[in-house]
Design a protein around this motif. Structure first.
Motif, PDB file in Angstrom:
ATOM      1  N   MET A   1      48.352  58.786  38.609  1.00  0.00           N
ATOM      2  CA  MET A   1      46.987  59.118  38.228  1.00  0.00           C
ATOM      3  C   MET A   1      46.106  58.991  39.478  1.00  0.00           C
ATOM      4  O   MET A   1      46.256  58.053  40.251  1.00  0.00           O
ATOM      5  CB  MET A   1      46.511  58.167  37.118  1.00  0.00           C
ATOM      6  N   HIS A   2      45.187  59.910  39.620  1.00  0.00           N
ATOM      7  CA  HIS A   2      44.256  59.880  40.748  1.00  0.00           C
ATOM      8  C   HIS A   2      43.417  58.597  40.672  1.00  0.00           C
ATOM      9  O   HIS A   2      43.022  58.171  39.582  1.00  0.00           O
ATOM     10  CB  HIS A   2      43.352  61.112  40.698  1.00  0.00           C
ATOM     11  N   PRO A   3      43.143  57.962  41.816  1.00  0.00           N
ATOM     12  CA  PRO A   3      42.403  56.685  41.803  1.00  0.00           C
ATOM     13  C   PRO A   3      41.049  56.737  41.084  1.00  0.00           C
ATOM     14  O   PRO A   3      40.671  55.773  40.417  1.00  0.00           O
ATOM     15  CB  PRO A   3      42.228  56.361  43.284  1.00  0.00           C
ATOM     16  N   ILE A   4      40.338  57.837  41.209  1.00  0.00           N
ATOM     17  CA  ILE A   4      39.039  57.930  40.521  1.00  0.00           C
ATOM     18  C   ILE A   4      39.251  57.943  39.008  1.00  0.00           C
ATOM     19  O   ILE A   4      38.578  57.224  38.266  1.00  0.00           O
ATOM     20  CB  ILE A   4      38.248  59.173  40.990  1.00  0.00           C
ATOM     21  N   GLY A 119      26.107  43.520  35.242  1.00  0.00           N
ATOM     22  CA  GLY A 119      26.502  42.279  34.573  1.00  0.00           C
ATOM     23  C   GLY A 119      27.712  42.452  33.681  1.00  0.00           C
ATOM     24  O   GLY A 119      28.694  41.703  33.774  1.00  0.00           O
ATOM     25  N   PHE A 120      27.662  43.451  32.814  1.00  0.00           N
ATOM     26  CA  PHE A 120      28.784  43.668  31.896  1.00  0.00           C
ATOM     27  C   PHE A 120      30.033  44.103  32.652  1.00  0.00           C
ATOM     28  O   PHE A 120      31.150  43.713  32.312  1.00  0.00           O
ATOM     29  CB  PHE A 120      28.411  44.684  30.799  1.00  0.00           C
ATOM     30  N   LEU A 121      29.846  44.904  33.698  1.00  0.00           N
ATOM     31  CA  LEU A 121      30.982  45.415  34.466  1.00  0.00           C
ATOM     32  C   LEU A 121      31.696  44.290  35.218  1.00  0.00           C
ATOM     33  O   LEU A 121      32.924  44.148  35.131  1.00  0.00           O
ATOM     34  CB  LEU A 121      30.505  46.487  35.450  1.00  0.00           C
ATOM     35  N   ILE A 122      30.938  43.497  35.925  1.00  0.00           N
ATOM     36  CA  ILE A 122      31.534  42.403  36.706  1.00  0.00           C
ATOM     37  C   ILE A 122      32.211  41.396  35.784  1.00  0.00           C
ATOM     38  O   ILE A 122      33.324  40.932  36.056  1.00  0.00           O
ATOM     39  CB  ILE A 122      30.467  41.746  37.607  1.00  0.00           C
ATOM     40  N   SER A 123      31.561  41.086  34.684  1.00  0.00           N
ATOM     41  CA  SER A 123      32.155  40.152  33.733  1.00  0.00           C
ATOM     42  C   SER A 123      33.448  40.719  33.144  1.00  0.00           C
ATOM     43  O   SER A 123      34.453  40.006  33.021  1.00  0.00           O
ATOM     44  CB  SER A 123      31.147  39.831  32.625  1.00  0.00           C
ATOM     45  N   ALA A 124      33.451  41.987  32.792  1.00  0.00           N
ATOM     46  CA  ALA A 124      34.662  42.619  32.246  1.00  0.00           C
ATOM     47  C   ALA A 124      35.805  42.557  33.257  1.00  0.00           C
ATOM     48  O   ALA A 124      36.939  42.200  32.905  1.00  0.00           O
ATOM     49  CB  ALA A 124      34.367  44.067  31.859  1.00  0.00           C
ATOM     50  N   LEU A 125      35.510  42.892  34.495  1.00  0.00           N
ATOM     51  CA  LEU A 125      36.544  42.860  35.533  1.00  0.00           C
ATOM     52  C   LEU A 125      37.076  41.439  35.734  1.00  0.00           C
ATOM     53  O   LEU A 125      38.284  41.240  35.915  1.00  0.00           O
ATOM     54  CB  LEU A 125      35.993  43.419  36.845  1.00  0.00           C
ATOM     55  N   CYS A 126      36.191  40.465  35.679  1.00  0.00           N
ATOM     56  CA  CYS A 126      36.609  39.063  35.846  1.00  0.00           C
ATOM     57  C   CYS A 126      37.477  38.587  34.682  1.00  0.00           C
ATOM     58  O   CYS A 126      38.474  37.889  34.891  1.00  0.00           O
ATOM     59  CB  CYS A 126      35.392  38.154  35.997  1.00  0.00           C
ATOM     60  N   PHE A 127      37.104  38.958  33.471  1.00  0.00           N
ATOM     61  CA  PHE A 127      37.881  38.531  32.299  1.00  0.00           C
ATOM     62  C   PHE A 127      39.290  39.118  32.333  1.00  0.00           C
ATOM     63  O   PHE A 127      40.253  38.452  31.964  1.00  0.00           O
ATOM     64  CB  PHE A 127      37.174  38.956  31.007  1.00  0.00           C
ATOM     65  N   ALA A 128      39.409  40.372  32.746  1.00  0.00           N
ATOM     66  CA  ALA A 128      40.714  41.037  32.740  1.00  0.00           C
ATOM     67  C   ALA A 128      41.550  40.717  33.974  1.00  0.00           C
ATOM     68  O   ALA A 128      42.762  40.916  33.967  1.00  0.00           O
ATOM     69  CB  ALA A 128      40.526  42.549  32.621  1.00  0.00           C
ATOM     70  N   TYR A 129      40.928  40.209  35.003  1.00  0.00           N
ATOM     71  CA  TYR A 129      41.602  39.979  36.284  1.00  0.00           C
ATOM     72  C   TYR A 129      42.910  39.184  36.177  1.00  0.00           C
ATOM     73  O   TYR A 129      43.898  39.548  36.814  1.00  0.00           O
ATOM     74  CB  TYR A 129      40.642  39.300  37.264  1.00  0.00           C
ATOM     75  N   PRO A 130      42.966  38.116  35.389  1.00  0.00           N
ATOM     76  CA  PRO A 130      44.233  37.363  35.328  1.00  0.00           C
ATOM     77  C   PRO A 130      45.406  38.157  34.748  1.00  0.00           C
ATOM     78  O   PRO A 130      46.559  37.823  35.000  1.00  0.00           O
ATOM     79  CB  PRO A 130      43.908  36.174  34.416  1.00  0.00           C
ATOM     80  N   VAL A 131      45.111  39.209  33.996  1.00  0.00           N
ATOM     81  CA  VAL A 131      46.173  39.967  33.332  1.00  0.00           C
ATOM     82  C   VAL A 131      46.493  41.264  34.072  1.00  0.00           C
ATOM     83  O   VAL A 131      47.649  41.632  34.229  1.00  0.00           O
ATOM     84  CB  VAL A 131      45.777  40.266  31.864  1.00  0.00           C
ATOM     85  N   HIS A 132      45.452  41.964  34.514  1.00  0.00           N
ATOM     86  CA  HIS A 132      45.654  43.229  35.229  1.00  0.00           C
ATOM     87  C   HIS A 132      44.377  43.570  35.988  1.00  0.00           C
ATOM     88  O   HIS A 132      43.281  43.347  35.495  1.00  0.00           O
ATOM     89  CB  HIS A 132      45.980  44.361  34.249  1.00  0.00           C
ATOM     90  N   ILE A 134      42.603  46.402  39.183  1.00  0.00           N
ATOM     91  CA  ILE A 134      42.699  47.682  39.878  1.00  0.00           C
ATOM     92  C   ILE A 134      42.365  47.448  41.348  1.00  0.00           C
ATOM     93  O   ILE A 134      41.776  46.424  41.702  1.00  0.00           O
ATOM     94  CB  ILE A 134      41.760  48.743  39.250  1.00  0.00           C
ATOM     95  N   PRO A 135      42.734  48.382  42.207  1.00  0.00           N
ATOM     96  CA  PRO A 135      42.462  48.213  43.640  1.00  0.00           C
ATOM     97  C   PRO A 135      40.968  48.062  43.949  1.00  0.00           C
ATOM     98  O   PRO A 135      40.109  48.564  43.220  1.00  0.00           O
ATOM     99  CB  PRO A 135      43.017  49.496  44.262  1.00  0.00           C
ATOM    100  N   THR A 136      40.692  47.400  45.040  1.00  0.00           N
ATOM    101  CA  THR A 136      39.315  47.131  45.459  1.00  0.00           C
ATOM    102  C   THR A 136      38.485  48.405  45.575  1.00  0.00           C
ATOM    103  O   THR A 136      37.315  48.429  45.179  1.00  0.00           O
ATOM    104  CB  THR A 136      39.314  46.372  46.803  1.00  0.00           C
ATOM    105  N   GLY A 137      39.070  49.453  46.093  1.00  0.00           N
ATOM    106  CA  GLY A 137      38.340  50.717  46.229  1.00  0.00           C
ATOM    107  C   GLY A 137      37.864  51.253  44.890  1.00  0.00           C
ATOM    108  O   GLY A 137      36.759  51.799  44.783  1.00  0.00           O
TER     109      GLY A 137
END
Length: 167
Positions: A1-4, A119-132, A134-137
């Protein structure tokens, strides 16, 4: 899948969870009408249990449906976990934003640039981080485009009469 596409495919449960309470909300406020030590409401009337649980359900279901349509994760159970965590994180991030806005004496629905969009985006990424994750880009891409998407969906919700203000 394309990164975007991958970035958007990954975060879609959080986007849906964050926007669903506008339609599904109402009822008992999460803070039960209680005030903080500053005398202001903890979250306000616009943050309800029905909206929170509805957003959590919709976000999780979106992720499961995505997995059925296009198997992105190795298993449906992982898709469920990640989607649930993204949705939960988005909703908790939104609650944190509401809490901060109440402390700043901003009325419910009043725009807080940055806080509302990230706020919602950063929190969502943090909550999911231990399980899965995506690349920094891809994370950076989401940080750039989410404010535009947030603005566009708010305007659309306003035009559809789902929101009383276009922000």
């Amino acid at each position: 899948m394309h990164p975007i596409l991958e970035a958007f495919w990954y975060i879609l449960p959080a986007y849906f969870a964050n926007s669903s309470p506008v339609i599904l909300g109402g009822g008992t406020p999460i803070d039960f009408g209680k005030t903080w030590r500053d005398g202001r409401r903890i979250f306000g009337d616009s943050k309800t249990w029905r909206g929170f649980l509805g957003g959590l359900t919709v976000g999780t279901l979106i992720g499961v449906i995505q997995q059925i349509i296009y198997p992105y994760y190795p298993s449906l159970s992982l898709a469920f976990k990640v989607s649930f965590l993204l949705a939960l994180g988005a909703l908790v991030g939104d609650l944190i934003g509401s809490f901060i806005k109440r402390r700043l004496n901003l009325p419910p629905g009043y725009p807080a640039v940055g806080l509302d969009q990230w706020g919602f985006l950063i929190s969502a990424l943090c909550f999911a981080y231990p399980v899965h994750t995506i690349p920094t880009g891809e994370v950076l891409l989401l940080l750039v485009v989410t404010p535009l998407i947030h603005w566009g969906t708010n305007v659309l919700a306003y035009k559809m009469k789902w929101k009383s203000v276009p922000w």
